[in-house]
Scaffold this motif. Structure first.
Motif, PDB file in Angstrom:
ATOM      1  N   ARG A  19       0.869  -1.181   0.000  1.00 42.33           N
ATOM      2  CA  ARG A  19       0.000   0.000   0.000  1.00 42.33           C
ATOM      3  C   ARG A  19       0.902   1.225   0.000  1.00 42.33           C
ATOM      4  NH1 ARG A  19      -4.960  -0.624  -1.162  1.00 42.33           N
ATOM      5  NH2 ARG A  19      -5.432   1.274  -0.050  1.00 42.33           N
ATOM      6  N   THR A  20       0.420   2.332  -0.504  1.00 42.71           N
ATOM      7  CA  THR A  20       1.246   3.549  -0.557  1.00 42.71           C
ATOM      8  C   THR A  20       1.715   3.963   0.834  1.00 42.71           C
ATOM      9  OG1 THR A  20      -0.744   4.926  -0.532  1.00 42.71           O
ATOM     10  CG2 THR A  20       0.233   4.440  -2.685  1.00 42.71           C
ATOM     11  N   ASP A  21       0.905   3.737   1.852  1.00 40.84           N
ATOM     12  CA  ASP A  21       1.286   4.115   3.212  1.00 40.84           C
ATOM     13  C   ASP A  21       2.346   3.199   3.816  1.00 40.84           C
ATOM     14  OD1 ASP A  21      -0.551   6.158   3.042  1.00 40.84           O
ATOM     15  OD2 ASP A  21      -2.110   5.084   4.169  1.00 40.84           O
ATOM     16  N   ASP A  22       2.615   2.062   3.192  1.00 40.54           N
ATOM     17  CA  ASP A  22       3.584   1.109   3.734  1.00 40.54           C
ATOM     18  C   ASP A  22       5.037   1.516   3.504  1.00 40.54           C
ATOM     19  OD1 ASP A  22       1.520  -0.562   4.575  1.00 40.54           O
ATOM     20  OD2 ASP A  22       1.607  -1.802   2.759  1.00 40.54           O
ATOM     21  N   PRO A  24       7.718   4.607   3.297  1.00 39.77           N
ATOM     22  CA  PRO A  24       7.990   6.038   3.500  1.00 39.77           C
ATOM     23  C   PRO A  24       8.671   6.650   2.271  1.00 39.77           C
ATOM     24  CG  PRO A  24       8.812   4.739   5.343  1.00 39.77           C
ATOM     25  CD  PRO A  24       8.432   3.779   4.251  1.00 39.77           C
ATOM     26  N   ARG A  25       8.588   7.958   2.154  1.00 41.13           N
ATOM     27  CA  ARG A  25       9.260   8.680   1.065  1.00 41.13           C
ATOM     28  C   ARG A  25      10.772   8.482   1.164  1.00 41.13           C
ATOM     29  NH1 ARG A  25       4.837  11.766   2.469  1.00 41.13           N
ATOM     30  NH2 ARG A  25       3.547  12.386   0.702  1.00 41.13           N
ATOM     31  N   ASP A  46       6.593  11.676  -4.117  1.00 41.50           N
ATOM     32  CA  ASP A  46       5.603  10.614  -4.302  1.00 41.50           C
ATOM     33  C   ASP A  46       5.569  10.001  -5.693  1.00 41.50           C
ATOM     34  OD1 ASP A  46       4.619  10.257  -1.732  1.00 41.50           O
ATOM     35  OD2 ASP A  46       3.190  11.893  -1.948  1.00 41.50           O
ATOM     36  N   GLY A 111      -4.710   3.147  -3.877  1.00 40.57           N
ATOM     37  CA  GLY A 111      -3.761   3.076  -2.772  1.00 40.57           C
ATOM     38  C   GLY A 111      -2.859   1.862  -2.768  1.00 40.57           C
TER      39      GLY A 111
END
Length: 122
Positions: A19-22, A24-25, A46, A111
């Motif tokens: 998932r995109t939240d998994d 970090p940048r 991103d 996502g």
């Protein structure tokens, strides 16, 4: 849907990796996608990129653990072992344009981050 990286073919098989939240940048993560060790990267702005995880200099699957940054306007990952920088857009070594790693298309759908690979011949 956002697709980034090398153009996908009609034979491309898409695999959800995370998932995109998994992730970090300015980080990377390794994944096994279609039998290939792939390094997935998220940049500070991103954007998502995928490269072969194997460093052609160190002969080890380590690129996902590299340092993500930019040189001018070129996003890159520096190999953690010998520090060669590889462009995330095209896989070309910024210090030696004759050396490159494979790139893979990436897309984000609802996502979920997907990496596309062409099936390997049997």
């Amino acid at each position: 849907m956002t697709a980034i990286g090398t153009a996908a073919t009609t034979a491309t098989v898409w695999t959800a990796v995370c998932r995109t939240d998994d992730l970090p940048r300015e980080r990377g993560v390794a994944a096994l996608v279609g039998g290939r060790a792939v390094a997935l990267f998220r940049t500070y702005d991103d954007e998502w990129y995928a490269l072969d995880n194997r460093c052609p200099y160190a002969h080890a699957s380590v690129l996902a653990r590299g340092i993500v940054g930019t040189r001018g306007d070129v996003p890159f990952v520096a190999s953690p072992m010998l520090k060669q920088p590889f462009g995330l857009r095209d896989g070309v070594c910024l210090d030696d344009p004759d050396v490159r790693v494979a790139t893979f298309p990436v897309r984000v759908v609802d996502g979920a981050v997907h990496i596309g690979v062409d099936p390997q011949p049997s």
